[in-house]
Motif scaffolding. Structure first.
Motif, PDB file in Angstrom:
ATOM      1  N   SER A 172       0.822  -1.215   0.000  1.00 37.58           N
ATOM      2  CA  SER A 172       0.000   0.000   0.000  1.00 37.58           C
ATOM      3  C   SER A 172       0.856   1.266   0.000  1.00 37.58           C
ATOM      4  O   SER A 172       0.394   2.334  -0.406  1.00 37.58           O
ATOM      5  N   ARG A 198       6.941  -8.732   7.240  1.00 39.86           N
ATOM      6  CA  ARG A 198       6.358  -8.520   8.571  1.00 39.86           C
ATOM      7  C   ARG A 198       7.021  -9.455   9.565  1.00 39.86           C
ATOM      8  O   ARG A 198       7.460 -10.541   9.192  1.00 39.86           O
ATOM      9  N   PHE A 252      -9.843  -1.120   7.281  1.00 40.09           N
ATOM     10  CA  PHE A 252      -8.476  -0.676   7.001  1.00 40.09           C
ATOM     11  C   PHE A 252      -8.499   0.838   7.126  1.00 40.09           C
ATOM     12  O   PHE A 252      -9.464   1.471   6.663  1.00 40.09           O
ATOM     13  N   CYS A 287      -9.811  -4.915   0.667  1.00 40.98           N
ATOM     14  CA  CYS A 287     -10.053  -3.855  -0.307  1.00 40.98           C
ATOM     15  C   CYS A 287     -10.989  -2.794   0.266  1.00 40.98           C
ATOM     16  O   CYS A 287     -11.459  -2.908   1.409  1.00 40.98           O
TER      17      CYS A 287
HETATM   18  N1  PHE Z   1      -2.627  -3.361   2.791  1.00 38.11           N
HETATM   19  C1  PHE Z   1      -3.644  -4.259   3.235  1.00 38.11           C
HETATM   20  C2  PHE Z   1      -2.961  -5.470   3.898  1.00 38.11           C
HETATM   21  O1  PHE Z   1      -1.793  -5.636   3.714  1.00 38.11           O
HETATM   22  C3  PHE Z   1      -4.524  -4.750   2.117  1.00 38.11           C
HETATM   23  C4  PHE Z   1      -5.346  -3.661   1.484  1.00 38.11           C
HETATM   24  C5  PHE Z   1      -4.855  -2.967   0.386  1.00 38.11           C
HETATM   25  C6  PHE Z   1      -6.590  -3.331   1.992  1.00 38.11           C
HETATM   26  C7  PHE Z   1      -5.607  -1.976  -0.185  1.00 38.11           C
HETATM   27  C8  PHE Z   1      -7.354  -2.348   1.402  1.00 38.11           C
HETATM   28  C9  PHE Z   1      -6.858  -1.668   0.340  1.00 38.11           C
HETATM   29  O2  PHE Z   1      -3.579  -6.223   4.587  1.00 38.11           O
END
Ligand code: PHE
Length: 346
Positions: A172, A198, A252, A287
């Motif tokens: 992201s 991670r 999120f 998402c």
């Molecule tokens: N970045 C989030 C994850 O790693 C996934 C995600 C990306 C969620 C874009 C929403 C929009 O879990």
């Protein structure tokens, strides 16, 4: 003496027949022309001869010597030729034989899946981008509307290099990079596949390093139905046309509303099995609609632009697609595993 020389010549002519290799040719040479040969005896007897006799015997001996030398040279030549012919015969290459099949490595299963995803999105007009795996706190969290207090920013979840730099915990961060680097803001569609990190204890379903594909679409009048249509297309392409998707509400910080997306189990078609843990559905990604704060943080006017974003784990998609149960198989480079993904040569 002349008779002696002639009989030597005769004898040499007879014996040369039996000479057939290098050793016997050397023996022959020393027997007929060497220091202890009958020929050499004749030569040493010459000193006792009269001048006239010397001349005659000398002539004959010269003739006999060059005759024998000639026999030797010719024989050596034919032995050499014969050896070469034998070698050629033995090393003959049969150009009509089928060639040995050489195995030419193959792309890693994660690369194959990533490329499949890229192909799909390229066909829908997306830009495919990549960016650094070490990124700033600002790009990974701050601008994505992740407040300082958010647990994802905890050093226990991420690999920090300095106070401000870390191994990106998700792709992201590329949403931020893509949008902020755009000089004149305009509508776009992009995906960014790449490695992410991670702090996880590695086991069959976790790895401190994994890969994601991020998707981001920004424009005017982008709605949730665009996101749904896009992800449905994605799921059908990756798991088969019979697949359905469902959205579950989630959270999120960088999307609002946010969802977790499940795909109907390709193994049991929603009846319930081990793969879907008897739920009929398998989670494949997160998402949502891009949070207005994120758009503003990256220089987009949120009253004009909306967007959707998604992030999917490539290992997870590959595992579901190919039934891989141990995630470590992707990283241990074991040929017994990798060869299953070989494209067969026909
Ligand atoms: N970045 C989030 C994850 O790693 C996934 C995600 C990306 C969620 C874009 C929403 C929009 O879990």
């Amino acid at each position: 003496m002349i008779e002696k020389l002639n009989s030597i010549k005769e004898e040499a002519l007879n014996e040369i027949q039996d000479v057939n290799d290098e050793t016997s040719i050397n023996n022959f040479k020393s027997k007929f022309l060497g220091k202890k040969s009958a020929f050499s005896d004749v030569m040493s007897g010459m000193k006792d001869l009269s001048a006239e006799e010397k001349k005659n015997v000398g002539m004959v001996s010269n003739e006999v010597r060059s005759f024998i030398q000639d026999l030797i040279d010719k024989k050596a030549d034919s032995i050499k030729k014969e050896g070469l012919n034998k070698k050629l015969e033995k090393d003959k290459i049969d150009v009509t034989l089928p060639s040995k099949k050489r195995r030419a490595g193959t792309k890693h299963p994660l690369t194959q899946v990533r490329e499949e995803i890229e192909d799909l999105f390229i066909s829908m007009g997306y830009d495919v981008v990549s960016g650094p795996e070490v990124d700033s706190d600002e790009n990974c969290f701050e601008k994505l509307n992740l407040p300082k207090s958010h647990p994802a920013r905890d050093a226990q979840d991420s690999f920090y290099i300095t106070d401000d730099m870390l191994l990106r915990p998700h792709t992201s961060s590329m949403q931020v990079r893509y949008m902020t680097s755009m000089e004149e803001k305009h509508a776009f569609k992009m995906i960014c596949p790449g490695k992410t990190y991670r702090r996880d204890d590695d086991d069959a379903t976790h790895s401190h390093q994994f890969s994601q594909v991020e998707g981001l679409v920004v424009g005017e009048n982008i709605s949730l139905s665009d996101l749904k249509g896009t992800l449905e297309c994605f799921a059908k392409r990756m798991f088969g046309t019979g697949r359905e998707i469902r959205f579950r509400a989630s959270f999120f910080p960088f999307t609002e509303p946010s969802y977790e997306v499940d795909v109907s189990c390709f193994n049991c078609d929603k009846k319930g099995c081990n793969i879907c843990k008897h739920t009929g559905w398998i989670e494949i990604l997160g998402c949502g609609m891009v949070h207005p704060n994120v758009l503003e943080n990256c220089g987009f006017d949120h009253t004009k632009y909306q967007g959707f974003a998604f992030g999917a784990g490539i290992e997870r998609i590959a595992s579901l697609k190919y039934g891989v149960t141990n995630m470590r198989d992707y990283f241990t480079n074991d040929y017994r595993f990798l060869k299953n993904f070989d494209r067969k040569e026909i």
